[in-house]
Design a protein around this motif. Structure first.
Motif, PDB file in Angstrom:
ATOM      1  N   PRO A  43      65.813  23.313   7.026  1.00 40.84           N
ATOM      2  CA  PRO A  43      66.802  23.027   5.982  1.00 40.84           C
ATOM      3  C   PRO A  43      67.442  24.286   5.412  1.00 40.84           C
ATOM      4  O   PRO A  43      68.627  24.290   5.096  1.00 40.84           O
ATOM      5  N   MET A  44      66.650  25.364   5.272  1.00 42.38           N
ATOM      6  CA  MET A  44      67.228  26.591   4.731  1.00 42.38           C
ATOM      7  C   MET A  44      68.251  27.171   5.701  1.00 42.38           C
ATOM      8  O   MET A  44      69.282  27.692   5.267  1.00 42.38           O
ATOM      9  N   PHE A  45      68.007  27.071   6.996  1.00 43.28           N
ATOM     10  CA  PHE A  45      68.970  27.578   7.968  1.00 43.28           C
ATOM     11  C   PHE A  45      70.286  26.810   7.875  1.00 43.28           C
ATOM     12  O   PHE A  45      71.364  27.402   7.908  1.00 43.28           O
ATOM     13  N   GLY A  46      70.196  25.491   7.724  1.00 44.57           N
ATOM     14  CA  GLY A  46      71.405  24.679   7.558  1.00 44.57           C
ATOM     15  C   GLY A  46      72.166  25.065   6.309  1.00 44.57           C
ATOM     16  O   GLY A  46      73.397  25.154   6.311  1.00 44.57           O
ATOM     17  N   GLN A  47      71.418  25.307   5.220  1.00 49.12           N
ATOM     18  CA  GLN A  47      72.075  25.752   3.994  1.00 49.12           C
ATOM     19  C   GLN A  47      72.736  27.100   4.185  1.00 49.12           C
ATOM     20  O   GLN A  47      73.834  27.332   3.684  1.00 49.12           O
ATOM     21  N   LEU A  48      72.057  27.981   4.881  1.00 47.14           N
ATOM     22  CA  LEU A  48      72.624  29.313   5.127  1.00 47.14           C
ATOM     23  C   LEU A  48      73.920  29.204   5.919  1.00 47.14           C
ATOM     24  O   LEU A  48      74.915  29.841   5.582  1.00 47.14           O
ATOM     25  N   VAL A  49      73.937  28.366   6.939  1.00 45.05           N
ATOM     26  CA  VAL A  49      75.162  28.184   7.735  1.00 45.05           C
ATOM     27  C   VAL A  49      76.276  27.606   6.873  1.00 45.05           C
ATOM     28  O   VAL A  49      77.412  28.102   6.893  1.00 45.05           O
ATOM     29  N   ARG A  50      75.954  26.574   6.088  1.00 44.14           N
ATOM     30  CA  ARG A  50      76.973  25.985   5.203  1.00 44.14           C
ATOM     31  C   ARG A  50      77.438  26.994   4.163  1.00 44.14           C
ATOM     32  O   ARG A  50      78.623  27.076   3.848  1.00 44.14           O
ATOM     33  N   PHE A  51      76.488  27.785   3.632  1.00 42.31           N
ATOM     34  CA  PHE A  51      76.846  28.811   2.654  1.00 42.31           C
ATOM     35  C   PHE A  51      77.772  29.853   3.269  1.00 42.31           C
ATOM     36  O   PHE A  51      78.732  30.291   2.629  1.00 42.31           O
ATOM     37  N   VAL A  52      77.492  30.255   4.492  1.00 45.01           N
ATOM     38  CA  VAL A  52      78.338  31.249   5.164  1.00 45.01           C
ATOM     39  C   VAL A  52      79.749  30.697   5.344  1.00 45.01           C
ATOM     40  O   VAL A  52      80.739  31.394   5.088  1.00 45.01           O
ATOM     41  N   VAL A  53      79.856  29.444   5.754  1.00 45.94           N
ATOM     42  CA  VAL A  53      81.185  28.850   5.948  1.00 45.94           C
ATOM     43  C   VAL A  53      81.914  28.705   4.613  1.00 45.94           C
ATOM     44  O   VAL A  53      83.054  29.167   4.456  1.00 45.94           O
TER      45      VAL A  53
END
Length: 127
Positions: A2-12
């Motif tokens: 879940p943190m990786f998904g958040q990181l990707v969404r945060f980067v975008v």
């Protein structure tokens, strides 16, 4: 994961907010319409508004705290980001410091401030 998904969404989402910051800052500072600090403030206001919308509705959607709690925390973190960017602009462009060109602050604005912002948003704002 879940943190990786958040990181990707945060980067975008953060990339979009940072692109808006850059789109406001660059012409104002680059064409001398205002000082670098004035351009930084204008870019910050646009990025803060868009960033809150994007991060609260997408990047950290469903990750803990409700809107009432996150709003003031997001504002506090955005002020930390603004202070960091103000420091970069001052350090890199001010005549009393490095006196570099207007675009120098964009490097740490793009590559340092977002990581601090992600950590604070993940661990405190939307926790």
């Amino acid at each position: 994961m879940p943190m990786f998904g958040q990181l990707v969404r945060f980067v975008v989402a953060g990339g979009l907010a940072t692109a808006l910051y850059t789109a406001v800052y660059s012409p104002l500072a680059g064409f001398g319409i205002t000082s670098e600090q004035g351009a930084n403030l204008a870019g910050y206001l646009v990025a803060m508004a868009s960033g809150y919308f994007l991060h609260s509705r997408w990047s950290f959607r469903g990750h803990g705290a409700g809107a009432g709690q996150t709003t003031w925390r997001f504002l506090a973190v955005s002020l930390v980001s603004y202070a960091m960017n103000t420091g970069w602009v001052w350090l890199l462009t001010d005549e009393a410091m490095l006196a570099g060109p207007w675009w120098w602050p964009l490097l740490p604005v793009l590559f340092v401030t977002p990581f601090v912002s992600f950590a604070l948003n993940r661990l405190w704002v939307f926790a």
